[in-house]
Enzyme design. Sequence first.
Site, PDB file in Angstrom:
ATOM      1  N   HIS A 226      69.758  25.824 -11.732  1.00 55.44           N
ATOM      2  CA  HIS A 226      68.865  26.846 -12.290  1.00 55.44           C
ATOM      3  C   HIS A 226      67.830  26.248 -13.240  1.00 55.44           C
ATOM      4  CE1 HIS A 226      68.174  30.793 -14.543  1.00 55.44           C
ATOM      5  NE2 HIS A 226      67.960  31.104 -13.290  1.00 55.44           N
ATOM      6  N   LYS A 228      64.484  24.227 -14.741  1.00 56.70           N
ATOM      7  CA  LYS A 228      63.053  24.129 -14.444  1.00 56.70           C
ATOM      8  C   LYS A 228      62.471  23.080 -15.380  1.00 56.70           C
ATOM      9  CE  LYS A 228      64.195  28.719 -13.854  1.00 56.70           C
ATOM     10  NZ  LYS A 228      65.409  29.336 -14.398  1.00 56.70           N
ATOM     11  N   ASP A 233      55.758  10.380 -16.707  1.00 63.96           N
ATOM     12  CA  ASP A 233      55.665   9.041 -17.306  1.00 63.96           C
ATOM     13  C   ASP A 233      56.665   8.834 -18.450  1.00 63.96           C
ATOM     14  OD1 ASP A 233      53.686   8.367 -15.531  1.00 63.96           O
ATOM     15  OD2 ASP A 233      52.036   8.796 -16.909  1.00 63.96           O
ATOM     16  N   HIS A 402      61.386  37.712 -18.405  1.00 62.53           N
ATOM     17  CA  HIS A 402      62.252  36.679 -17.834  1.00 62.53           C
ATOM     18  C   HIS A 402      62.485  35.551 -18.829  1.00 62.53           C
ATOM     19  CE1 HIS A 402      63.227  33.350 -14.887  1.00 62.53           C
ATOM     20  NE2 HIS A 402      63.973  34.327 -14.395  1.00 62.53           N
ATOM     21  N   LYS A 404      63.913  33.291 -21.849  1.00 69.90           N
ATOM     22  CA  LYS A 404      65.271  33.061 -22.349  1.00 69.90           C
ATOM     23  C   LYS A 404      65.133  32.359 -23.698  1.00 69.90           C
ATOM     24  CE  LYS A 404      65.390  32.214 -17.558  1.00 69.90           C
ATOM     25  NZ  LYS A 404      65.879  33.423 -17.052  1.00 69.90           N
ATOM     26  N   ASP A 409      67.048  32.628 -38.379  1.00 71.87           N
ATOM     27  CA  ASP A 409      66.905  32.212 -39.784  1.00 71.87           C
ATOM     28  C   ASP A 409      65.729  31.287 -40.074  1.00 71.87           C
ATOM     29  OD1 ASP A 409      69.161  33.705 -40.234  1.00 71.87           O
ATOM     30  OD2 ASP A 409      70.502  31.996 -40.484  1.00 71.87           O
TER      31      ASP A 409
END
Length: 484
Positions: A226, A228, A233, A402, A404, A409
């Site tokens: 899952h 991405k 370099d 979508h 996440k 704090d």
Amino acid sequence: MIDFIQQNILFSLLIVNYIIAIGTALFIILNNRNPVTTVSYILALVVLPFIGLLIYFFFGQEYRKDKMFKRKKVFDNKTVKKWENKLLLNKFRLENYEDDFLGNKVNIVKLLQNNQKKPLTFGNDVKILINGEKKFESLFEDLKKAKHHIHLEYYILNYDKIGSELINILCEKAKEGVKVRVNYDYVGSQLSGEGVKKMKACGIESFPFMPVWFPNLTRKLNYRDHRKIVIIDGKVGYVGGVNVCDEYVNPNNTGYWRDTHLRIEGNAVKSLQSHFLLNWNFVSEQEIEIIDEFFPQLDDCGEVPVQISASGPDSDYPHIMEAIFTAINGAEKYINITTPYFIPNDQILTALKTASRRGVKIKILVPKTGDSWAAKYATNSYILDLLESGIEVYHYCKGMVHAKTMVIDDIFSTVGTSNMDYRSFEINFEINALVYNKDFSKKMVQIFEEDIEHCDKVKMEDWLNRPLNERLKESFSRLWAPLL
């Protein structure tokens, strides 16, 4: 007997089904898994003849104990160890940071450093990229500047408009002599034969993550990559929620898509690199030669401390979940969470509710509609628990959220691929960037407040008066929460 079976074929099949189901249930129990997950699978075996068996054999088998990855061949390499040892902070220095700017958030650093050997890296520049259009604009610009190598790992890599544009750039760089490696999830991606052939013709190495051809289908379908991430370099890295798919780019014909991605320049990219190499060895069934160019010496690119955490069935512990759990328990003022799927395990749910009851201000932002019927109602089944503990819940109305992300704090933030659900914590291969910086947290809070402007706040009175059929859908979906 044969005549009886022929005359009562359905009854005979049911008997066979339940004989197999009983054996399977005993096997599940002996595995000593999470009780909630165990009960969910046994319930499926009992109430869903035939289908319950399919659900378990396609989705229920675990890899965590199998150690299927050849991890040490990457992490024991001298080149990797050299930079890891150089960046790793010792206990004395960590105690200094506790007194300095980290406070009790140093416990998160210690957890990941001790369990995963992932250092808190310094000298990073981190940019927040809102939505797919900003992410791809920045990514394409960086890809065109690549000199030595480009490494990509994506859950969804589609050969659509944005995907073909990406592949065209990769082909151009490959023709210039840049080494390009692509790892894409076999189930999540819709990379046509044309796209694969085009990459191969240009000299790009590409491999699907865990193809699900028979007879390995039942063992592999449930465990997906899952992540991405992109590494360019060994200096520039990308991580976050945005896949390579037209759906993630606004405007599009499928509605508004709200997501968050990061561009990182600095030493944290080395951690992204090591995780890419780990998976590359697995998908390619090769042992890649680890060279110094993968981990170049970098001047300070910025002042943002970053720690990379990855988890999956190949790891000894659910590192991302444990880091989030530790962060919640250490919260003193506030917690802002954005997630498309809020289906927490008992540990995270209890941590949030107790944090709220001891005075921490908690806000959770989830999509109002979402892209999954079951996930939507499973998420909604937790809302009353949250409201009763004083946690504020917001339904995002502008489109699909979508992202996440979590901010705590004024000092700790996490952005990555992990949702707040069972699948991300226990089953999928995920990766998050943990950022310890006041200016970064301030920006994340600002973005969160801007997103709330497009939300409906869930009110206790309205929620208690929702229709009975909605409650039934929620309760039904929650039964299968560990499987979603």
